[in-house]
Design a protein around this motif. Structure first.
Motif, mmCIF file in Angstrom:
data_model
loop_
_atom_site.group_PDB
_atom_site.id
_atom_site.type_symbol
_atom_site.label_atom_id
_atom_site.label_comp_id
_atom_site.label_asym_id
_atom_site.label_seq_id
_atom_site.Cartn_x
_atom_site.Cartn_y
_atom_site.Cartn_z
ATOM 1 N N ARG A 329 0.812 -1.284 -0.175
ATOM 2 C CA ARG A 329 -0.076 -0.101 0.074
ATOM 3 C C ARG A 329 0.999 1.154 -0.043
ATOM 4 N N LEU A 330 0.511 2.286 -1.075
ATOM 5 C CA LEU A 330 1.474 3.419 -1.072
ATOM 6 C C LEU A 330 0.693 4.586 -0.895
ATOM 7 N N TRP A 331 1.038 5.777 -0.167
ATOM 8 C CA TRP A 331 0.313 6.979 -0.038
ATOM 9 C C TRP A 331 1.126 7.905 -0.724
ATOM 10 N N LEU A 332 0.654 8.322 -1.966
ATOM 11 C CA LEU A 332 1.358 9.113 -2.799
ATOM 12 C C LEU A 332 0.930 10.587 -2.735
ATOM 13 N N VAL A 376 -4.094 7.037 -2.505
ATOM 14 C CA VAL A 376 -3.688 5.907 -1.704
ATOM 15 C C VAL A 376 -3.906 4.804 -2.935
ATOM 16 N N VAL A 377 -2.735 4.082 -3.256
ATOM 17 C CA VAL A 377 -2.822 2.991 -4.276
ATOM 18 C C VAL A 377 -1.972 1.620 -3.510
ATOM 19 N N GLU A 378 -2.902 0.626 -3.847
ATOM 20 C CA GLU A 378 -2.621 -0.681 -3.438
ATOM 21 C C GLU A 378 -2.036 -1.702 -4.621
ATOM 22 N N LEU A 379 -1.184 -2.301 -4.257
ATOM 23 C CA LEU A 379 -0.592 -3.234 -5.348
ATOM 24 C C LEU A 379 -0.583 -4.862 -4.800
ATOM 25 N N HIS A 380 -1.236 -5.769 -5.575
ATOM 26 C CA HIS A 380 -1.230 -7.171 -4.984
ATOM 27 C C HIS A 380 -0.448 -7.927 -5.818
ATOM 28 N N ALA A 381 0.327 -9.015 -5.336
ATOM 29 C CA ALA A 381 1.118 -9.911 -5.969
ATOM 30 C C ALA A 381 0.644 -11.406 -5.335
ATOM 31 N N TYR A 382 -0.062 -12.235 -5.845
ATOM 32 C CA TYR A 382 -0.300 -13.352 -5.473
ATOM 33 C C TYR A 382 0.612 -14.469 -5.973
ATOM 34 N N ALA A 383 0.805 -15.429 -5.103
ATOM 35 C CA ALA A 383 1.792 -16.753 -5.492
ATOM 36 C C ALA A 383 3.076 -16.150 -5.717
ATOM 37 N N VAL A 384 3.727 -15.576 -4.744
ATOM 38 C CA VAL A 384 4.909 -15.007 -5.175
ATOM 39 C C VAL A 384 6.015 -15.801 -5.043
ATOM 40 N N ARG A 398 6.056 -1.874 -12.360
ATOM 41 C CA ARG A 398 4.817 -2.162 -12.899
ATOM 42 C C ARG A 398 3.735 -1.337 -12.807
ATOM 43 N N LEU A 399 3.733 -0.511 -11.427
ATOM 44 C CA LEU A 399 2.441 0.524 -11.119
ATOM 45 C C LEU A 399 2.694 1.751 -12.214
ATOM 46 N N HIS A 400 4.207 1.872 -12.462
ATOM 47 C CA HIS A 400 4.549 2.871 -13.254
ATOM 48 C C HIS A 400 4.233 2.571 -14.834
ATOM 49 N N GLU A 401 4.445 1.470 -15.201
ATOM 50 C CA GLU A 401 4.003 1.179 -16.544
ATOM 51 C C GLU A 401 2.562 1.165 -16.912
ATOM 52 N N LEU A 402 1.782 0.928 -15.814
ATOM 53 C CA LEU A 402 0.178 1.079 -16.140
ATOM 54 C C LEU A 402 -0.356 2.341 -15.730
ATOM 55 N N TYR A 403 0.182 3.114 -14.629
ATOM 56 C CA TYR A 403 -0.174 4.360 -14.482
ATOM 57 C C TYR A 403 1.074 5.290 -14.549
ATOM 58 N N PRO A 404 1.366 5.795 -15.539
ATOM 59 C CA PRO A 404 2.777 6.589 -16.064
ATOM 60 C C PRO A 404 2.761 7.890 -14.918
ATOM 61 N N GLU A 405 1.634 8.507 -14.734
ATOM 62 C CA GLU A 405 1.470 9.693 -13.914
ATOM 63 C C GLU A 405 2.049 9.355 -12.370
ATOM 64 N N THR A 406 2.280 8.233 -12.028
ATOM 65 C CA THR A 406 2.853 8.018 -10.688
ATOM 66 C C THR A 406 4.348 8.090 -10.691
ATOM 67 N N ARG A 407 4.976 8.066 -11.721
ATOM 68 C CA ARG A 407 6.376 7.985 -11.939
ATOM 69 C C ARG A 407 6.955 9.363 -11.252
ATOM 70 N N GLU A 408 6.505 10.163 -11.167
ATOM 71 C CA GLU A 408 6.812 11.675 -10.688
ATOM 72 C C GLU A 408 6.618 11.657 -9.170
ATOM 73 N N ALA A 409 5.581 10.725 -8.904
ATOM 74 C CA ALA A 409 4.930 10.882 -7.352
ATOM 75 C C ALA A 409 5.975 10.585 -6.510
ATOM 76 N N THR A 410 5.802 11.185 -5.091
ATOM 77 C CA THR A 410 6.734 11.018 -4.186
ATOM 78 C C THR A 410 5.838 9.895 -3.262
ATOM 79 N N VAL A 411 6.394 8.962 -2.589
ATOM 80 C CA VAL A 411 5.647 8.054 -1.653
ATOM 81 C C VAL A 411 5.768 8.593 -0.452
ATOM 82 N N VAL A 412 4.978 9.050 -0.026
ATOM 83 C CA VAL A 412 4.981 9.761 1.293
ATOM 84 C C VAL A 412 4.916 8.806 2.238
#
Length: 505
Positions: A329-332, A376-384, A398-412
Motif C-alpha cells: 500500500r502506497l500513500w502518494l 492511496v494505491v494498493e498493489l497485489h502480488a499473488y503466489a509470489v 509495474r505500477l509506473h507502466e500502467l499508471y505513468p503519472e505515478t512515476r513522478e509521485a513521491t511515496v509519502v
C-alpha cells in the motif's frame, strides 16, 4: 439476490431456541474470521452460549482491519488488501445483513478492467447477466478471443464447463491442473492470461498448480451458474469499522463472549470436551468449532492427541497452503488520473496481479487524499516466488507502466505485508480435504480451506462452512438450524447439460 434459480438448502428442524432445552448448551468457536463469526452468529441466534477465541486482537481473519501510524504521526486505515464481495455470496451477505440490512457498507464497482502485458483490455461493463450469454459476450468482445478460436475449441474437453455439477466435477477433474485443462480445450493462450489466469491467481495459485475442478467450479459460480452478474461490491470503509466492530457488538448483545489476543493450545475430549488457552484457561464446553487457518488447525490437532482418529488426523496434517502473497500500500503525494478504475486486474505482468485506487471507494483513504491532495494505491502480488527482496521494486515498476503519472509521485508512506496462510487448491487435494464434521460429533471445522460439497469459493466458502458447522451442532442439541443459499449445484442450462452429456459419452 436477483437470481430466481438460486438454491436454498434447508436446515434440520428442532426447537426454535436452546432456551427450551433442559440445559443451555455452550460452544467455543476458535477463530474470529468470517467462518468463525458466521458459526458464532448461527449458534447465538438460536440461544446457544458462545465464546469466540481469537489469537489476534482484531476480528476478521484475512479480512481484518486495523490502524496504521504514518511517518507524519497521523493514523491511517490498514488491512490485508482488496476483497471483492460478489452478488452471489449469499451466505456472507446474510451474515453482514445482521448489522446492515440494506448492505449500505458495500459500494458497487461497476467495472474492473483486465489488462495484459501487451496492453489488451477486457471489461465486464455492460455484460448481460443471464448465462450463457454473459460468458459468450465476454468472450466475443475480448481482444484475445476471435471467432476462429470458438470454432477451434475442443468440445469434448470443454464439456465439463457446461455441465458442472458439484461435487461430481471434483471426481471428474480434480486430478487435472487448470493449465493442462485449458490447453486441452484449445482455449487461446492470450485469453488464458487475460481471463482464466487472473481468476486462478485469486486462489493464490498459478494455473499449473490449481485444480481444474476448482477452475470449472469457479467458472460455474461466476459465469454459467449464476445470473447475479459479474459486477461485485467493495466495502466503503476499513473492514474493522464497516464490518467487524458492528458484528462484534451485535453478537455481544446476544451474549457472545470474545477472548482476543489468546490462542488455543489443545483440545481434550475425555471425559469432557475441554479447550485450553495459552494463558492457562481451561474451558469445559459442549461443542467446538475450529475456524482457524491451516497452520492453526494443524497445530491444535497435533497438540490434541485424543482428538479424532488416525485417518482424520492425517487429512488435517496433509492440508497445504498456497505460496505467499504480497500487499503493498502506497500513500502518494499526488492523485492518479481521474479516469483510473477503482480496481484493475492484470495478466502477464508478473509479479503484479492487480491495482486498487483505495481513495475511490474507501472512506478513510478518501479523507486522507482530500486532506493531502494525494492518493492511496494498493498493489497485489499473488503466489509470489523468490527472490522476495526485489518484489518491492518490481511492483513499483509495474505500477509506473500502467499508471505513468505515478512515476513522478513521491511515496509519502508505504506498508508492505507478506503472508502465507491461504489454503491450497492443488490437483488431487479435494478428496483428502477434511470436511465440516469430524470423528468427534462435538467438534466441527469451518473455513475456506474446509471441504464442502456446494458451489462456493473464497470468502463465501468460509461463511458457508461457518453456518453449516453451527447447523450440525444445533442439530446435535435438538435446535433448528439456518438455511443457506448457493448458486445452482449443476449447470443451469438444460440444453447445455444435454449437449455436454452427449459429448462426454
Amino acid at each position: 439476490m436477483t437470481d430466481r434459480r438460486r438454491v436454498t438448502h434447508r436446515a434440520d428442524g428442532g426447537v426454535p431456541n436452546a432456551s427450551r432445552l433442559p440445559a443451555r448448551p455452550h460452544v467455543v468457536v476458535v477463530g474470529g474470521g468470517i467462518a468463525g463469526l458466521a458459526a458464532a452468529t448461527g449458534l447465538a441466534e438460536r440461544g446457544v452460549r458462545v465464546e469466540v477465541v481469537e489469537r489476534r486482537e482484531c476480528l476478521g481473519g484475512r479480512v481484518a482491519g486495523w490502524r496504521h501510524r504514518l511517518p507524519d504521526g497521523s493514523e491511517a486505515a490498514m488491512n490485508r488488501g482488496f476483497h471483492a464481495f460478489f452478488r452471489q455470496y449469499y451466505n456472507l451477505r446474510a451474515l453482514l445483513r445482521r448489522v446492515d440490512p440494506q448492505l449500505d457498507m458495500l459500494t458497487p464497482v461497476e467495472d474492473y478492467p483486465l489488462i495484459d502485458g501487451d496492453g489488451r483490455r477486457d471489461t465486464f461493463r455492460g455484460l448481460p447477466t443471464t448465462p450463457p450469454w454473459n460468458a459468450l459476450v465476454f468472450a466475443m468482445r475480448s481482444p484475445t478471443f476471435r471467432l476462429r478460436d470458438m470454432v477451434r475449441l475442443n468440445a469434448r474437453a470443454a464439456a465439463p464447463l457446461a455441465a458442472v455439477s458439484v461435487p461430481d466435477i471434483y471426481a471428474r477433474l480434480d486430478d487435472r491442473d487448470a493449465q493442462s485443462f485449458l490447453a486441452d480445450i484449445n482455449f487461446p493462450e492470450a485469453a488464458r492470461h487475460l481471463a482464466f489466469e487472473v481468476f486462478s491467481r485469486s486462489f493464490f495459485a498459478e494455473p499449473h498448480d490449481l485444480s481444474a475442478a476448482e477452475l470449472a467450479t469457479m467458472f460455474h459460480i461466476y459465469f454459467l451458474g449464476s445470473s447475479e452478474g459479474l459486477v461485485f461490491d467493495v466495502v466503503n470503509a476499513n473492514f474493522d469499522v464497516a464490518l467487524w466492530d458492528p458484528l462484534r457488538s451485535y453478537l455481544q448483545s446476544r451474549g457472545v463472549q470474545f477472548r482476543t489476543g489468546v490462542a488455543v493450545t489443545r483440545i481434550d475430549t475425555d471425559p469432557t470436551l475441554t479447550v485450553t488457552l495459552d494463558d492457562g484457561t481451561a474451558i469445559d464446553t459442549d461443542g467446538a468449532v475450529l475456524a482457524t487457518d491451516v497452520a492453526g488447525l494443524q497445530r491444535i490437532v497435533a497438540d490434541s492427541p485424543g482428538l479424532g482418529d488416525d485417518a482424520w488426523r492425517k487429512q488435517v496434517a496433509g492440508l497445504g497452503v498456497a505460496p505467499p502473497f504480497v500487499v503493498q500500500r502506497l500513500w502518494l503525494d499526488r492523485p492518479v488520473r481521474a479516469d483510473r478504475a477503482a480496481f484493475v486486474g492484470t495478466g502477464g505482468r508478473a509479479p503484479l496481479d492487480n491495482v486498487s485506487v483505495l481513495d475511490r471507494y474507501e472512506r478513510e483513504a478518501a479523507q486522507w487524499a482530500r486532506r493531502t491532495g494525494g492518493s492511496v494505491v494498493e498493489l497485489h502480488a499473488y503466489a509470489v516466488h523468490p527472490p522476495y527482496d526485489q518484489l518491492h521494486d518490481w511492483l513499483l515498476a509495474r505500477l509506473h507502466e500502467l499508471y505513468p503519472e505515478t512515476r513522478e509521485a513521491t511515496v509519502v508512506a508505504e506498508q508492505t505485508l507478506c503472508h502465507q496462510d491461504c489454503p491450497r487448491f492443488a490437483p488431487g487435494d479435494f478428496a483428502h480435504r477434511p470436511g465440516i464434521a469430524t470423528p468427534d460429533a462435538r467438534v466441527m471445522l469451518a473455513g475456506d480451506g474446509i471441504r464442502v460439497d456446494l458451489p462456493v469459493a473464497l470468502m463465501e466458502r468460509a461463511a458457508t462452512t461457518g453456518w453449516l458447522a453451527a447447523n450440525r451442532l444445533l442439530h446435535r442439541f435438538g435446535v433448528k438450524g439456518h438455511a443457506v443459499q448457493t448458486v445452482p449445484t449443476k449447470g443451469r442450462s438444460r440444453l447445455l447439460r444435454a449437449l455436454a452429456g452427449r459429448v462426454i459419452r
